[in-house]
Design a protein around this motif. Structure first.
Motif, PDB file in Angstrom:
ATOM      1  N   ARG A   1       3.660  72.684 -12.427  1.00 18.85           N
ATOM      2  CA  ARG A   1       3.339  74.075 -12.743  1.00 18.85           C
ATOM      3  C   ARG A   1       2.190  74.544 -11.843  1.00 18.85           C
ATOM      4  O   ARG A   1       1.253  73.802 -11.594  1.00 18.85           O
ATOM      5  N   ALA A   2       2.287  75.764 -11.361  1.00 16.43           N
ATOM      6  CA  ALA A   2       1.240  76.315 -10.502  1.00 16.43           C
ATOM      7  C   ALA A   2       0.948  77.748 -10.925  1.00 16.43           C
ATOM      8  O   ALA A   2       1.867  78.514 -11.218  1.00 16.43           O
ATOM      9  N   SER A   3      -0.320  78.131 -10.903  1.00 16.09           N
ATOM     10  CA  SER A   3      -0.718  79.421 -11.453  1.00 16.09           C
ATOM     11  C   SER A   3      -0.166  80.601 -10.663  1.00 16.09           C
ATOM     12  O   SER A   3       0.055  81.673 -11.228  1.00 16.09           O
ATOM     13  N   SER A   4       0.067  80.441  -9.364  1.00 19.15           N
ATOM     14  CA  SER A   4       0.484  81.585  -8.553  1.00 19.15           C
ATOM     15  C   SER A   4       1.906  81.448  -8.014  1.00 19.15           C
ATOM     16  O   SER A   4       2.321  82.228  -7.155  1.00 19.15           O
ATOM     17  N   TRP A   5       2.657  80.451  -8.478  1.00 15.85           N
ATOM     18  CA  TRP A   5       4.050  80.320  -8.049  1.00 15.85           C
ATOM     19  C   TRP A   5       4.963  80.924  -9.096  1.00 15.85           C
ATOM     20  O   TRP A   5       4.741  80.755 -10.297  1.00 15.85           O
ATOM     21  N   LYS A   6       5.989  81.591  -8.646  1.00 13.00           N
ATOM     22  CA  LYS A   6       6.942  82.145  -9.593  1.00 13.00           C
ATOM     23  C   LYS A   6       7.880  81.057 -10.098  1.00 13.00           C
ATOM     24  O   LYS A   6       8.034  79.995  -9.479  1.00 13.00           O
TER      25      LYS A   6
END
Length: 381
Positions: free
Chosen positions: A356-361
């Motif tokens: 999970r990444a904060s700025s990836w859709k």
């Protein structure tokens, strides 16, 4: 279907994928999850995984899982016009991935030098069993062979039992994972150096790199370790223990946790026993300590034991069946098996990369291509 409006880190990266079965398709599936544009090139008979079950309405589950988010074309590389078209696809690609037996890509006209000739900056990844050179490079390399040759089978299983394979094709998967990692590093390096690279990823090397514990035992212990079953070879108590209705995992790594475990068992004086005063001594006297723990567990169900251990801060768990694990993955908060719409099968669960990444859709996975599905779009022009 996009679930939010954030970006994907590999959008705009084009990858020509000549891999089949598991190691290579897993590599490119991971990259596709991050937004890379994958063009899967298959022979006329298709990837072998198209013909490996389980099947539903003629669709292979394994092929569907490993080839999500890809476009697919069919090419006979022994046909000069098809070969020329594949090299044309490679001419403006960022990455080219193959997992043929060493030497085969060269004979087919799609080896590193041939692709580099049309695209000097290409990142070319070769995945094989034992590397592109050396005495073992021409050996057939199925996952089970690599597990056996790596030493992993020799340290897996009960102490007095047979060497045992890991319950998944771990050599294939870790090679695919390392290949994706190496490709990402090469993309970053090319931004700085302007140069492409030929990556040589060997399943044996990758699997061996996952065994620091036996290497550490050999480094300072002087002997190669053997099998110890479900317990940790260096820490105790750290393994599987019998309760009334099943197995309980207890993972104690230090004296503080061991003291807490003794308190949870209502036997605090065990922590003062000289046989159990350190991790090394506990491991030396593992059978005696196991008897004490399993005597306590004999009065408890798995569920009640887990409750007591969790309240005491002891790392512990039940041993879940695969059915329970699948249910958790499908319906849990982390959504490890999101829904994909398949044109023939309807809505089906689909694996996706887990980070999970904060700025990836986050996008719902797209279905694997039918054989030659995108020839008209990409190939027969």
């Amino acid at each position: 279907m996009e679930l939010n409006n954030k970006r994907l880190p590999l959008e705009g990266i084009k990858i020509v994928d000549l891999t089949r079965v598991l190691s290579g398709p897993f590599c490119t599936a991971l990259l596709s999850d991050l937004g890379a544009d994958i063009i899967k090139v298959e022979p006329p008979a298709g990837d072998e995984y198209r013909h490996v079950g389980p099947f539903k309405e003629g669709e292979s589950a394994l092929f569907t899982l490993m080839n999500r988010n890809k476009k697919g074309v069919v090419a006979d590389l022994k046909n000069s016009s098809h070969l020329a078209r594949v090299l044309e696809l490679a001419s403006d690609a960022d990455v080219f991935v193959e997992n043929f037996k060493p030497g085969v890509a060269e004979r087919l006209g799609v080896g590193y030098e041939a692709v580099k000739a049309v695209n000097p900056d290409i990142i070319y990844a070769s995945i094989s069993g034992f590397g592109q050179s050396g005495e073992n490079s021409q050996l057939p390399a199925y996952d089970l062979v690599v597990q056996a040759m790596s030493g992993m089978m020799a340290i897996t299983g009960e102490k007095d039992g047979e060497p045992t394979k890991v319950g998944e094709s771990i050599a294939d998967l870790v090679a695919g994972l390392y290949a994706s990692w190496a490709i990402l590093a090469a993309l970053f390096d090319r931004q700085r150096s302007g140069e492409g690279v030929h990556l040589d990823i060997a399943m044996l090397d990758c699997l061996f790199s996952l065994m620091p514990t036996p290497v550490a035992q050999w480094m300072f212990g002087g002997e190669a370790p053997g099998r110890v079953g479900n317990r940790h070879p260096l820490s105790t108590p750290f393994g599987s223990f019998s309760a009334q209705n099943g197995q309980v995992i207890i993972a104690v790594l230090n004296n503080r946790q061991f003291t807490a475990l003794c308190g949870a068992m209502d036997q605090p004086t065990i922590a003062e026993d000289s046989r159990f005063c350190s991790d090394e001594e506990r491991t030396r006297h593992e059978p005696e300590l196991r008897d004490l723990i399993e005597t306590w567990l004999a009065r408890h169900s798995v569920e009640s034991a887990i409750d007591i251990l969790a309240a005491a801060g002891i790392p512990s768990s039940p041993v879940l069946g695969m059915g329970e694990a699948l249910t958790n993955a499908r319906h849990g908060e982390r959504q490890l098996l999101p829904t994909q719409h398949h044109p023939r099968l309807g809505d089906i669960p689909m694996m996706a990369q887990p980070v999970r990444a904060s700025s990836w859709k986050t996008s719902a996975p797209q279905t694997a291509p039918t054989l030659g599905e995108h020839n008209d779009e990409l190939f027969d022009q």
